[in-house]
Design an enzyme around this catalytic site. Sequence first.
Site, PDB file in Angstrom:
ATOM      1  N   GLU A 333       0.803  -1.230   0.000  1.00 56.02           N
ATOM      2  CA  GLU A 333       0.000   0.000   0.000  1.00 56.02           C
ATOM      3  C   GLU A 333       0.833   1.276   0.000  1.00 56.02           C
ATOM      4  OE1 GLU A 333      -3.836  -1.577   2.492  1.00 56.02           O
ATOM      5  OE2 GLU A 333      -2.054  -1.099   3.647  1.00 56.02           O
TER       6      GLU A 333
HETATM    7  C1  TNX Z   1      -4.171  -4.020   4.964  1.00 60.90           C
HETATM    8  S1  TNX Z   1      -2.567  -6.396   4.670  1.00 60.90           S
HETATM    9  C2  TNX Z   1      -2.880  -3.786   5.416  1.00 60.90           C
HETATM   10  C3  TNX Z   1      -2.674  -3.410   6.816  1.00 60.90           C
HETATM   11  C4  TNX Z   1      -3.960  -3.308   7.564  1.00 60.90           C
HETATM   12  C5  TNX Z   1      -4.850  -4.445   7.160  1.00 60.90           C
HETATM   13  C6  TNX Z   1      -6.110  -4.538   7.937  1.00 60.90           C
HETATM   14  C7  TNX Z   1      -1.511  -5.364   4.374  1.00 60.90           C
HETATM   15  C8  TNX Z   1      -0.314  -5.829   3.752  1.00 60.90           C
HETATM   16  N1  TNX Z   1      -1.767  -4.085   4.681  1.00 60.90           N
HETATM   17  O1  TNX Z   1      -1.963  -2.198   6.881  1.00 60.90           O
HETATM   18  O2  TNX Z   1      -3.683  -3.352   8.920  1.00 60.90           O
HETATM   19  O3  TNX Z   1      -5.163  -4.309   5.818  1.00 60.90           O
HETATM   20  O4  TNX Z   1      -6.788  -5.707   7.639  1.00 60.90           O
END
Ligand code: TNX
Length: 528
Positions: A333
Amino acid sequence: MTKLKPLLFVLFIALVFTSCKEPVPMDLAKENLIPKPVKLEATGSSFEWNKHTQIHIQTGNEEAKKIANHLVELIAPATGFQPKIKELKTPLGSRGISLILDDKFEKLGKEGYNLTIDPRKISLQAYKAEGLYRGIQTIRQLLPAKIESKKKQEGPWLIASGNIEDYPQYGYRGAMLDVVRHFFDVDEVKQYIDYLAAYKMNVLHLHLTDDQGWRLEIKSWPKLTEIGGKTEVGGGEGGFYTQEQYKEIVQYAADRFITIVPEIDMPGHTNAALASYAELNADGKARKAYTGTRVGFSTLATNKEITYKFIDDVIRELAALTPGEYIHIGGDESHATKKKDYIKFIERVQKIVLAHNKKVMGWADIAAAELDKSAVAQFWQTKPKNALKAVEQDVKILMSPATRAYMDMQYDSISPLGLHWAGYLEVDKAYNWTLEGNVEGIDKEDIIGIEAPLWAETIETMDDIEYLTFPRLLGYAELGWSPDQNNSWDEYKVRLGKQKTRFEFQEINYYQSKLVPWAEEKQAEMKE
Ligand code: TNX
């Protein structure tokens, strides 16, 4: 002398009775083992563990002795027994319980074990100490549920007889704990490690840094914890591990044959670092602390040299604390990083990790970059695009699909804890899939194993952790360990339901899903 006679007579009678006692008929095939063993054959009888039972190991075998000590620790509180550990030249065949290392079992791999139980003795044999350790978890589950009690319970302590040959399908079976969004201290992490160990899992991935906090002391960049360690979601006081405390966690895990995979998430999810050091920001201005739960707004300055000096220092210190082969670099992300900058960044960070003799693990987003073949991409998103890019590069996949394996997903719409961006995740859906069948184009040989992440936006206490972890964790342990053809929800849910008494003795705050037939585990009921 004459006074002693009647006493001796009573003792003699008692001896005759105890030694001639017929073993209780029991059925090993009716036990509720999780994960389910590869091969199991019942022989219809039982072994009674009593206060005279000794544990035998080969003379001078320190590794077996460690496992014997673990076994004593496991059974002592509930039974009140303190079994002697005795060293023998050839323990196999002797009365009692023997723990034996033998190259003959190399074919079962380093975690495999062979367990035979008859009315006179139990022999647990393995190629490596790891196998013995996994094997004592089986013995633990074969003992009555009250073995899990921390207070002394009444016996008898019977174990059904038969033979078990067992080994895992995947070498990587783990969970992830987010200690950033809410901080969990050393004792809580140790407790979590114990939970993983009970189901033969072998990895704990610790998500150590994110927007809301930095949880590991880095001596060359002290403000990371002085500033970044003091926040968490909701404005609580946060916290961090000193390097000494972190070593203690790593050692505690290693003693249970569990590897810690540490994650430093970058270039996004870095607000805590960006708040601690102004120079890591593209504009040279320190960010404000963040205690919300949004994602995707922060980025390290990927075009500044100081950023790579920073990363090199962090990875160097972390690598020195990490006996395991992987360092997880996050990479998820990074919406605030331009794509071309992201790719350059990941490729450069990969070089840094390799230079410190560690392999790269990252969220599958990192497959946008050119990865070394030794890297592992962790599949998490609802769409497999990134993971497939990794497979194209011959990079191995760790399976953590959010729709199936995210323990922070709510069970249903009224679950008091958790999120639901990947949907609700009831206990059946969490179990009813296979690693290799999950994504077309990701085959068994591409997969190193399974990991179930527990993100901590909504959880603050051990009770909260337990609620989201139990009972889903047991299913993930089985998906990683047992052959696929052994897995069926209808059969599994009965075994799972029988864990109720064990959870209760451990005072685990588990989610009592209506889909699971929760029932008391009574030895008499299982064994006719
Ligand atoms: C996505 S999963 C994220 C996390 C959040 C999570 C909550 C991932 C690699 N990144 O930053 O905590 O969703 O479910």
